[in-house]
Design a protein around this motif. Structure first.
Motif, short mmCIF file in Angstrom:
data_model
loop_
_atom_site.label_atom_id
_atom_site.label_comp_id
_atom_site.label_asym_id
_atom_site.label_seq_id
_atom_site.Cartn_x
_atom_site.Cartn_y
_atom_site.Cartn_z
N LEU A 5 1.87 2.51 2.60
CA LEU A 5 1.33 1.43 3.11
C LEU A 5 2.15 0.18 4.05
O LEU A 5 3.64 0.01 3.25
CB LEU A 5 1.05 0.57 0.83
CG LEU A 5 0.16 -1.22 0.79
CD1 LEU A 5 -1.16 -0.72 1.57
CD2 LEU A 5 0.64 -1.56 -0.36
N LYS A 6 1.92 -0.25 5.01
CA LYS A 6 2.79 -1.32 6.11
C LYS A 6 2.22 -2.61 5.56
O LYS A 6 0.76 -3.16 5.30
CB LYS A 6 2.18 -0.67 7.14
CG LYS A 6 2.58 0.77 6.95
CD LYS A 6 1.58 1.05 8.44
CE LYS A 6 1.09 1.25 8.54
NZ LYS A 6 -0.23 1.62 10.02
N GLU A 144 -0.97 -12.56 9.11
CA GLU A 144 0.67 -12.18 8.59
C GLU A 144 1.21 -11.10 8.00
O GLU A 144 1.78 -11.14 7.49
CB GLU A 144 -0.06 -13.64 7.56
CG GLU A 144 -0.11 -13.28 5.92
CD GLU A 144 -1.91 -13.92 6.07
OE1 GLU A 144 -2.27 -13.74 4.85
OE2 GLU A 144 -2.13 -14.60 7.16
N VAL A 145 0.25 -10.24 8.02
CA VAL A 145 0.20 -9.04 7.02
C VAL A 145 -0.28 -8.00 7.59
O VAL A 145 -0.29 -6.88 7.00
CB VAL A 145 -0.55 -9.51 5.05
CG1 VAL A 145 0.78 -10.12 4.41
CG2 VAL A 145 -1.69 -9.23 5.36
N THR A 146 -0.49 -7.89 8.38
CA THR A 146 -0.79 -6.58 9.81
C THR A 146 -0.58 -6.81 10.66
O THR A 146 0.44 -7.89 10.88
CB THR A 146 -2.57 -7.22 10.22
OG1 THR A 146 -2.75 -8.58 10.95
CG2 THR A 146 -3.81 -7.86 9.05
N ASP A 147 -0.35 -4.64 11.06
CA ASP A 147 0.23 -4.31 12.40
C ASP A 147 -0.49 -4.27 13.16
O ASP A 147 -0.95 -3.75 14.56
CB ASP A 147 0.28 -3.76 11.83
CG ASP A 147 -0.40 -1.95 11.72
OD1 ASP A 147 -1.76 -2.98 11.70
OD2 ASP A 147 0.05 -1.06 11.17
N ASP A 164 0.34 -1.18 15.72
CA ASP A 164 1.14 -0.20 15.65
C ASP A 164 2.63 -1.32 15.07
O ASP A 164 2.02 -2.76 14.86
CB ASP A 164 2.24 -0.11 16.49
CG ASP A 164 2.87 0.74 16.59
OD1 ASP A 164 3.15 2.44 16.24
OD2 ASP A 164 4.15 0.44 16.02
N LEU A 165 3.25 -1.15 14.01
CA LEU A 165 3.93 -1.18 12.80
C LEU A 165 5.11 -2.24 13.76
O LEU A 165 5.77 -3.13 12.53
CB LEU A 165 4.76 -0.69 12.24
CG LEU A 165 5.56 -0.96 11.07
CD1 LEU A 165 4.48 -1.33 9.81
CD2 LEU A 165 6.41 0.33 10.02
N VAL A 166 5.01 -2.07 14.92
CA VAL A 166 6.05 -3.25 15.37
C VAL A 166 5.02 -4.28 15.77
O VAL A 166 5.76 -5.63 16.60
CB VAL A 166 6.59 -2.94 17.09
CG1 VAL A 166 7.02 -0.87 17.35
CG2 VAL A 166 4.43 -2.62 18.29
N PHE A 167 4.12 -4.67 15.67
CA PHE A 167 3.46 -6.08 15.27
C PHE A 167 3.37 -6.77 14.15
O PHE A 167 3.43 -7.85 14.33
CB PHE A 167 1.82 -5.80 15.58
CG PHE A 167 1.31 -5.28 17.67
CD1 PHE A 167 2.36 -6.13 18.84
CD2 PHE A 167 1.51 -4.35 17.67
CE1 PHE A 167 1.88 -5.86 19.80
CE2 PHE A 167 1.42 -3.46 18.85
CZ PHE A 167 2.19 -4.41 20.41
#
Length: 386
Positions: A5-6, A144-147, A164-167
């Motif tokens: 969960l990211k 606000e909570v998405t990549d 991607d998690l960088v976003f």
């Protein structure tokens, strides 16, 4: 079981939580770039944010030229400002367009690459973006909570979807008080956008036990509170429920992805400049009609979770009950067809091949349990036109 969960490292939710902005900003640096829009200026919200930061005009920079569907020009203009003023972190304040622009600026600033290059490359090669605080002012995108970030390339008329998690923002502050000034049409559009996020993430082939919990809770809140927020913007409870639902739906779809609605919606927005939430709402009925046989059990589960009256119905009846409730909500919110929105029929029909190809290229339709062909997507566009 293997569930990941990211989400942001720090998430604050609730009316009045903007009071923590200065505290969170100071953790990240000394000079922020605020990315916002003219609506936030006109409502006075942006001035409030600047006052809360406790900084003089030379201790921050601001970019407020974001448009409804952000483009690469918005990204590059904001990036130049970030570099010119030697900022060290970013505060995104506004709707999804502001947040998505800020995400991309943060990544570009850290990687010294063009937007086009980043979109075309393997995201695993990217460094983490400049620290980012996301403060949404609408209840819908969940950005606000998405990549995820979506930017329109005006040269190719394609919405570039990057995931991607960088976003992912490092910090998010979800203060429902800002949504009270959102006009009814925007409340409707962003609210149905959140509903699509929750519904699509629930029926996505990438869904899991945890994401479905967020999806269900979001749908329950939206189907119970959206009409309340739409009819009375000052309703504190309705606004708080919608802000929380938007965030829940954002967590769900960021981890389980979206499906056919979003795949078809992006090309419509890129070519005809229909705001994202409205185009999603326009496509929701054809998505349900096309997919319902494949997702009947899921629709029935959702109906029984939300509506006591559906608990004793058969699977087919419960699924139809939910579809009817969604249709009634869209009618109450006066969601138009593509035709009623004013899109020229000849231009729309001429774009069918490109839209269908772009929809499939996005990858989202492949998350549907029933995956449409190129020709089937074209037919769905025709049906959605009205």
């Amino acid at each position: 079981m293997n569930i990941q969960l990211k989400m942001p490292a720090n998430l604050r939710i609730g009316g009045g939580t903007i009071q923590f902005l200065m505290e969170e900003s100071e953790k990240l640096g000394n000079k922020p770039l605020i990315i916002s829009d003219t609506v936030m200026q006109q409502t006075g919200h942006l001035q409030k944010v600047k006052e809360l930061l406790g900084k003089t005009s030379d201790q921050l920079a601001e970019y407020t030229d974001i448009q409804a569907e952000p483009t690469q020009e918005n990204v590059y203009d904001a990036l130049k400002l970030f570099q010119k003023h030697q900022c060290d972190h970013i505060i995104a304040f506004g709707g999804g367009s502001c947040l998505d622009t800020a995400k991309v600026v943060a990544v570009l600033a850290a990687n010294q690459l063009s937007l086009e290059a980043i979109h075309a490359m393997n995201f695993d090669q990217l460094q983490a973006g400049i620290p980012l605080i996301a403060v949404p002012t609408t209840a819908g995108t969940g950005s606000e909570v998405t990549d995820v970030a979506v930017i329109t390339n005006t040269k190719t008329a394609v919405k570039m979807m990057m995931k991607d998690l960088v976003f992912m923002p490092q910090i998010s502050i979800v203060d429902s008080d800002f949504t009270k000034t959102v006009p009814p049409k925007v409340t409707a559009a962003t609210g149905v956008d959140a509903l699509c996020h929750a519904l699509e993430s629930y029926v996505s082939v990438k869904a899991n036990e945890v994401t479905r919990l967020f999806s269900l809770e979001a749908m329950k809140k939206i189907l119970n509170a959206l009409s309340q927020a739409y009819e009375n913007g000052d309703d504190t409870e309705g606004r708080e429920q919608m802000s929380l639902a938007s965030t829940e739906a954002g967590i769900a779809f960021s981890n389980a992805s979206v499906t056919l609605i979003h795949g078809m919606s992006r090309p419509v927005g890129a070519l005809f400049h229909i705001p994202h939430g409205i185009s999603n709402a326009m496509l929701l009925p054809v998505f349900l009609e096309f997919s319902k046989d494949a997702i009947q059990a899921e629709l029935a589960t959702i109906a029984r979770f939300i509506y006591p009256a559906a608990e004793e119905l058969s699977t087919e009846e419960a699924a139809e009950y939910l579809i009817k409730k969604i249709q009634e909500l869209c009618e109450q919110l006066s969601i138009p067809t593509i035709r009623d929105y004013g899109i020229d029929q000849q231009a729309f029909m001429a774009a069918l091949d490109k839209m269908a190809a772009d929809a499939l290229a996005s990858g989202s339709p492949q998350n549907n349990k029933k995956v449409p062909s190129h020709s089937q997507i074209k037919e769905l566009y025709v049906q959605a036109y009205g």
